[in-house]
Design a protein around this motif. Structure first.
Motif, PDB file in Angstrom:
ATOM      1  N   ASN A   1       0.833  -1.022   0.068  1.00  0.00           N
ATOM      2  CA  ASN A   1       0.056   0.016   0.174  1.00  0.00           C
ATOM      3  C   ASN A   1       0.865   1.365  -0.045  1.00  0.00           C
ATOM      4  O   ASN A   1       1.570   1.535   1.014  1.00  0.00           O
ATOM      5  CB  ASN A   1      -0.957  -0.038   1.105  1.00  0.00           C
ATOM      6  CG  ASN A   1      -2.042   1.100   1.191  1.00  0.00           C
ATOM      7  OD1 ASN A   1      -1.537   2.082   0.931  1.00  0.00           O
ATOM      8  ND2 ASN A   1      -3.052   0.697   1.564  1.00  0.00           N
ATOM      9  N   ARG A   2       0.958   2.085  -1.059  1.00  0.00           N
ATOM     10  CA  ARG A   2       1.795   3.079  -1.143  1.00  0.00           C
ATOM     11  C   ARG A   2       1.464   4.256  -0.352  1.00  0.00           C
ATOM     12  O   ARG A   2       2.251   4.988   0.278  1.00  0.00           O
ATOM     13  CB  ARG A   2       1.948   3.456  -2.685  1.00  0.00           C
ATOM     14  CG  ARG A   2       2.891   2.619  -3.438  1.00  0.00           C
ATOM     15  CD  ARG A   2       3.081   2.945  -4.784  1.00  0.00           C
ATOM     16  NE  ARG A   2       1.824   3.193  -5.778  1.00  0.00           N
ATOM     17  CZ  ARG A   2       1.691   3.514  -6.953  1.00  0.00           C
ATOM     18  NH1 ARG A   2       2.734   4.217  -7.603  1.00  0.00           N
ATOM     19  NH2 ARG A   2       0.549   3.571  -7.724  1.00  0.00           N
TER      20      ARG A   2
ATOM     21  N   PHE B   1       2.258  11.230  -0.399  1.00  0.00           N
ATOM     22  CA  PHE B   1       2.005  10.282  -1.474  1.00  0.00           C
ATOM     23  C   PHE B   1       2.744  10.814  -2.968  1.00  0.00           C
ATOM     24  O   PHE B   1       3.197   9.788  -3.449  1.00  0.00           O
ATOM     25  CB  PHE B   1       0.711   9.701  -1.443  1.00  0.00           C
ATOM     26  CG  PHE B   1       0.351   9.000  -2.709  1.00  0.00           C
ATOM     27  CD1 PHE B   1       0.471   7.448  -2.554  1.00  0.00           C
ATOM     28  CD2 PHE B   1      -0.071   9.438  -3.983  1.00  0.00           C
ATOM     29  CE1 PHE B   1       0.058   6.457  -3.654  1.00  0.00           C
ATOM     30  CE2 PHE B   1      -0.279   8.323  -5.077  1.00  0.00           C
ATOM     31  CZ  PHE B   1      -0.116   7.207  -4.472  1.00  0.00           C
ATOM     32  N   ARG B   2       2.404  11.724  -2.916  1.00  0.00           N
ATOM     33  CA  ARG B   2       2.871  12.644  -4.269  1.00  0.00           C
ATOM     34  C   ARG B   2       4.629  12.485  -4.479  1.00  0.00           C
ATOM     35  O   ARG B   2       5.216  12.038  -5.504  1.00  0.00           O
ATOM     36  CB  ARG B   2       2.537  14.031  -4.306  1.00  0.00           C
ATOM     37  CG  ARG B   2       2.871  14.767  -5.918  1.00  0.00           C
ATOM     38  CD  ARG B   2       2.696  16.262  -5.706  1.00  0.00           C
ATOM     39  NE  ARG B   2       1.423  16.308  -5.200  1.00  0.00           N
ATOM     40  CZ  ARG B   2       0.383  16.496  -6.315  1.00  0.00           C
ATOM     41  NH1 ARG B   2       0.653  16.268  -7.388  1.00  0.00           N
ATOM     42  NH2 ARG B   2      -0.851  16.801  -5.884  1.00  0.00           N
TER      43      ARG B   2
ATOM     44  N   GLU C   1       2.319  -1.960  -7.882  1.00  0.00           N
ATOM     45  CA  GLU C   1       0.999  -2.098  -8.199  1.00  0.00           C
ATOM     46  C   GLU C   1       0.110  -1.416  -7.117  1.00  0.00           C
ATOM     47  O   GLU C   1       0.632  -1.517  -5.909  1.00  0.00           O
ATOM     48  CB  GLU C   1       0.327  -3.709  -8.281  1.00  0.00           C
ATOM     49  CG  GLU C   1       1.325  -4.565  -9.436  1.00  0.00           C
ATOM     50  CD  GLU C   1       0.604  -4.039 -10.674  1.00  0.00           C
ATOM     51  OE1 GLU C   1      -0.587  -3.241 -10.851  1.00  0.00           O
ATOM     52  OE2 GLU C   1       1.363  -3.933 -11.817  1.00  0.00           O
ATOM     53  N   LYS C   2      -1.105  -0.955  -7.265  1.00  0.00           N
ATOM     54  CA  LYS C   2      -1.968  -0.542  -6.226  1.00  0.00           C
ATOM     55  C   LYS C   2      -2.874  -1.475  -5.731  1.00  0.00           C
ATOM     56  O   LYS C   2      -3.549  -2.100  -6.301  1.00  0.00           O
ATOM     57  CB  LYS C   2      -2.978   0.603  -6.928  1.00  0.00           C
ATOM     58  CG  LYS C   2      -2.121   1.959  -7.357  1.00  0.00           C
ATOM     59  CD  LYS C   2      -3.280   2.881  -8.042  1.00  0.00           C
ATOM     60  CE  LYS C   2      -2.608   4.140  -8.335  1.00  0.00           C
ATOM     61  NZ  LYS C   2      -3.473   5.144  -8.925  1.00  0.00           N
ATOM     62  N   ASN C   3      -2.519  -2.033  -4.570  1.00  0.00           N
ATOM     63  CA  ASN C   3      -2.979  -3.273  -4.085  1.00  0.00           C
ATOM     64  C   ASN C   3      -4.381  -3.183  -3.344  1.00  0.00           C
ATOM     65  O   ASN C   3      -4.835  -3.840  -2.965  1.00  0.00           O
ATOM     66  CB  ASN C   3      -1.913  -3.860  -3.187  1.00  0.00           C
ATOM     67  CG  ASN C   3      -0.768  -4.398  -3.932  1.00  0.00           C
ATOM     68  OD1 ASN C   3      -1.075  -4.651  -5.146  1.00  0.00           O
ATOM     69  ND2 ASN C   3       0.441  -4.487  -3.458  1.00  0.00           N
ATOM     70  N   ASP C   4      -4.737  -1.580  -2.950  1.00  0.00           N
ATOM     71  CA  ASP C   4      -6.025  -1.536  -2.227  1.00  0.00           C
ATOM     72  C   ASP C   4      -6.474  -0.174  -2.566  1.00  0.00           C
ATOM     73  O   ASP C   4      -6.107   0.642  -3.156  1.00  0.00           O
ATOM     74  CB  ASP C   4      -5.900  -1.984  -0.641  1.00  0.00           C
ATOM     75  CG  ASP C   4      -5.421  -0.748  -0.075  1.00  0.00           C
ATOM     76  OD1 ASP C   4      -4.552  -1.213   1.362  1.00  0.00           O
ATOM     77  OD2 ASP C   4      -4.951   0.190  -0.583  1.00  0.00           O
TER      78      ASP C   4
ATOM     79  N   SER D   1      -5.629   4.850  -3.931  1.00  0.00           N
ATOM     80  CA  SER D   1      -6.225   5.785  -4.855  1.00  0.00           C
ATOM     81  C   SER D   1      -7.069   6.958  -4.053  1.00  0.00           C
ATOM     82  O   SER D   1      -8.023   7.421  -4.685  1.00  0.00           O
ATOM     83  CB  SER D   1      -7.309   5.140  -5.841  1.00  0.00           C
ATOM     84  OG  SER D   1      -8.294   4.326  -5.086  1.00  0.00           O
ATOM     85  N   GLY D   2      -6.563   7.153  -2.950  1.00  0.00           N
ATOM     86  CA  GLY D   2      -7.321   8.314  -2.083  1.00  0.00           C
ATOM     87  C   GLY D   2      -6.963   9.372  -2.577  1.00  0.00           C
ATOM     88  O   GLY D   2      -6.139   9.873  -3.453  1.00  0.00           O
ATOM     89  N   ASP D   3      -7.227  10.695  -1.845  1.00  0.00           N
ATOM     90  CA  ASP D   3      -7.249  11.990  -2.495  1.00  0.00           C
ATOM     91  C   ASP D   3      -5.720  12.737  -2.047  1.00  0.00           C
ATOM     92  O   ASP D   3      -5.758  13.835  -2.210  1.00  0.00           O
ATOM     93  CB  ASP D   3      -8.553  12.911  -1.795  1.00  0.00           C
ATOM     94  CG  ASP D   3      -8.337  12.870  -0.441  1.00  0.00           C
ATOM     95  OD1 ASP D   3      -9.496  13.382   0.205  1.00  0.00           O
ATOM     96  OD2 ASP D   3      -7.657  12.247   0.269  1.00  0.00           O
ATOM     97  N   GLU D   4      -5.028  11.880  -1.768  1.00  0.00           N
ATOM     98  CA  GLU D   4      -3.712  12.547  -1.655  1.00  0.00           C
ATOM     99  C   GLU D   4      -2.858  12.646  -2.764  1.00  0.00           C
ATOM    100  O   GLU D   4      -1.924  13.213  -2.951  1.00  0.00           O
ATOM    101  CB  GLU D   4      -2.995  11.538  -0.352  1.00  0.00           C
ATOM    102  CG  GLU D   4      -3.219  11.759   0.806  1.00  0.00           C
ATOM    103  CD  GLU D   4      -2.441  10.677   1.725  1.00  0.00           C
ATOM    104  OE1 GLU D   4      -2.709   9.724   2.285  1.00  0.00           O
ATOM    105  OE2 GLU D   4      -1.195  11.128   2.053  1.00  0.00           O
ATOM    106  N   VAL D   5      -3.393  11.996  -3.824  1.00  0.00           N
ATOM    107  CA  VAL D   5      -2.666  11.962  -5.132  1.00  0.00           C
ATOM    108  C   VAL D   5      -2.420  13.571  -5.774  1.00  0.00           C
ATOM    109  O   VAL D   5      -3.424  14.181  -5.734  1.00  0.00           O
ATOM    110  CB  VAL D   5      -3.478  10.988  -6.238  1.00  0.00           C
ATOM    111  CG1 VAL D   5      -2.643  11.304  -7.498  1.00  0.00           C
ATOM    112  CG2 VAL D   5      -3.605   9.809  -5.666  1.00  0.00           C
TER     113      VAL D   5
END
Length: 473
Positions: free
Chosen positions: A435-436, A447-448, A462-465, A469-473
């Protein structure tokens, strides 16, 4: 008429300019115009004849038509580029044949003219070409504009030296703060236009409704508020260089008008009925990816190819870390001199911290960091605490100091730092099951920042969960 020149390689005496054209009337018109400028001319009516004359003697310049009876003028350009590198060559293209002009510029042509040939533009081109190979005193300040002895900067300076001898449009790519405008100014200052204006324009800072008047000027009474005639950027840069910074920000409507002005070398002020000839070299730059904007339909492809005749890539500071110490010292000396104070020195810890920092803002950020440290430092040395570096952008993860001696002793410093960073990221991803977002929290970075580091290091996780894809991107 001037005295004929003698080639340094002991070739036979030849005229100043070789004119290559298979149409007698055009060739005679050009020769007559050059004679009035005091230049001795020689003529060739074919590619074969031009090659023979170039092989036998040295010319200060060559002017060739693109369409010849036994081939293309591009063959003459290629021959000169390979065998007569000291001879600038310009081409004459048919009206609207910009593809040929761009091909010639890419092959090494100095500049081009479009038919019907304007004698005013011809004279300006010839004067500029003959200035190229005059011995020039290169400004001392110019070399200091691009500090650094890394392989990347040596390559940049070498290309700039070659670019300064041409009039071909140059597109400078690179991240924000990497020195694109400084490179543009260096190209200008080393070339034959050095004594003429350098006009820099931030295309993203001009309101769209003012762009045409700012670029091309206007006549008195052309619109409400136009109380007197005013020249635009093209007229202001006439004879010199027009630098279009952040050219990707130009709206599509302005891109069309800009393309025409570049191709025709003529502009019309708002409210005027007559066009005027302008002689400017175009250098453009942006931190955005122009090819992607073309694919997205946000930048005209024809303008892209017209601007991107020769590309100069400015390296990011993180890709030339060897230059950081000399850059830092140079910046400190300059800022201290401007402030009228004795320059402080950087401690070993401060040097190591700068070497381990990723510099997302490149040289401009380094300058800002040192300017802030200089303003706040109390003694005669700047330590790591005085730099106020963003911990989220530090390459040396963790609190342990980097053993620079061990790093250099075993492998290149950048490789050492990359290995440390890669290992820390792998361990963090292992603790968080890939989990990144969670791994970024473990590492104490955003995260960025983590995503950027993984991309730079070639780590395609890979994005594993869902939390990834939360809003920290």
């Amino acid at each position: 008429m001037t005295a004929e020149t003698v080639d340094r390689r002991n070739k036979t005496k030849v005229a100043d300019v070789l004119v290559v054209d298979d149409e007698d009337d055009i060739r005679e018109l050009i020769e007559l115009s050059l004679l009035r400028m005091g230049l001795a001319t020689d003529a060739a009516a074919s590619v074969a004849e031009a090659r023979a004359k170039l092989a036998a003697g040295h010319y200060r310049m060559c002017l060739t038509d693109m369409r010849l009876g036994d081939g293309e003028g591009l063959e003459v350009v290629e021959y000169i580029t390979e065998h007569c590198i000291d001879t600038p060559v310009a081409v004459i293209t048919a009206h609207g044949s910009m593809d040929n002009a761009v091909a010639a510029l890419k092959a090494g042509a100095f500049d081009y003219l479009s038919k019907p040939v304007s004698l005013e533009q011809l004279r300006a081109l010839v004067k500029s070409a003959l200035e190229v190979h005059k011995p020039q005193v290169k400004p001392e300040k110019a070399a200091a504009n691009l500090t650094g002895e890394s392989a990347a900067m040596a390559q940049v300076r070498s290309l700039i030296e070659r670019l300064s001898r041409s009039q071909a449009p140059v597109y400078i790519s690179g991240e924000s703060g990497s020195g694109k405008e400084r490179a543009a100014r260096l190209i200008h200052s080393l070339g034959p236009r050095a004594e003429k204006p350098f006009v820099g324009v931030n295309c993203g800072a001009i309101p769209e409704n003012l762009m045409e008047s700012e670029f091309f000027g206007y006549r008195k009474g052309a619109f409400t508020g136009a109380e007197s005639d005013r020249d635009g950027f093209f007229q202001a840069a006439n004879g010199g260089t027009l630098f279009l910074d952040e050219v990707a920000d130009l709206p599509l409507t302005m891109q069309v008008k800009l393309l025409r002005a570049i191709q025709e070398k003529r502009v019309r002020r708002i409210g005027d009925t007559q066009e005027i000839a302008v002689d400017v070299r175009i250098v453009s730059a942006t931190h955005q990816n122009l090819k992607e904007r073309v694919e997205q339909g946000r930048f005209r492809q024809d303008l892209f190819y017209r601007l991107n005749v020769i590309e100069l890539k400015m390296p990011a500071l993180r890709d030339r870390r060897d230059d950081i110490p000399v850059l830092a010292n140079s910046i400190l000396e300059r800022l201290s001199a401007e402030a009228g104070m004795r320059p402080p020195h950087l401690t070993k810890r401060a040097h190591e911290a700068l070497l381990a920092y990723s510099f997302p803002g490149n040289v401009r950020e380094l300058e800002n960091i040192l300017e802030r440290a200089l303003a706040l430092v109390l003694g005669d040395e700047i330590d790591i605490e005085d730099l106020h570096l963003d911990p989220g952008e530090s390459e040396g993860l963790g609190s342990a100091p980097i053993d620079i001696g061990a790093a250099v002793g075993s492998t290149a410093l950048q490789d050492y730092l990359d290995n440390v960073e890669r290992q820390a990221i792998v361990e963090a991803l292992g603790k968080t099951s890939g989990n990144r977002t969670a791994a970024a929290r473990v590492l104490g970075v955003t995260f960025r920042s983590l995503r950027y580091r993984m991309e730079r290091l070639g780590m395609k996780g890979e994005k594993n969960d869902k939390s990834d894809s939360g809003d920290e991107v």
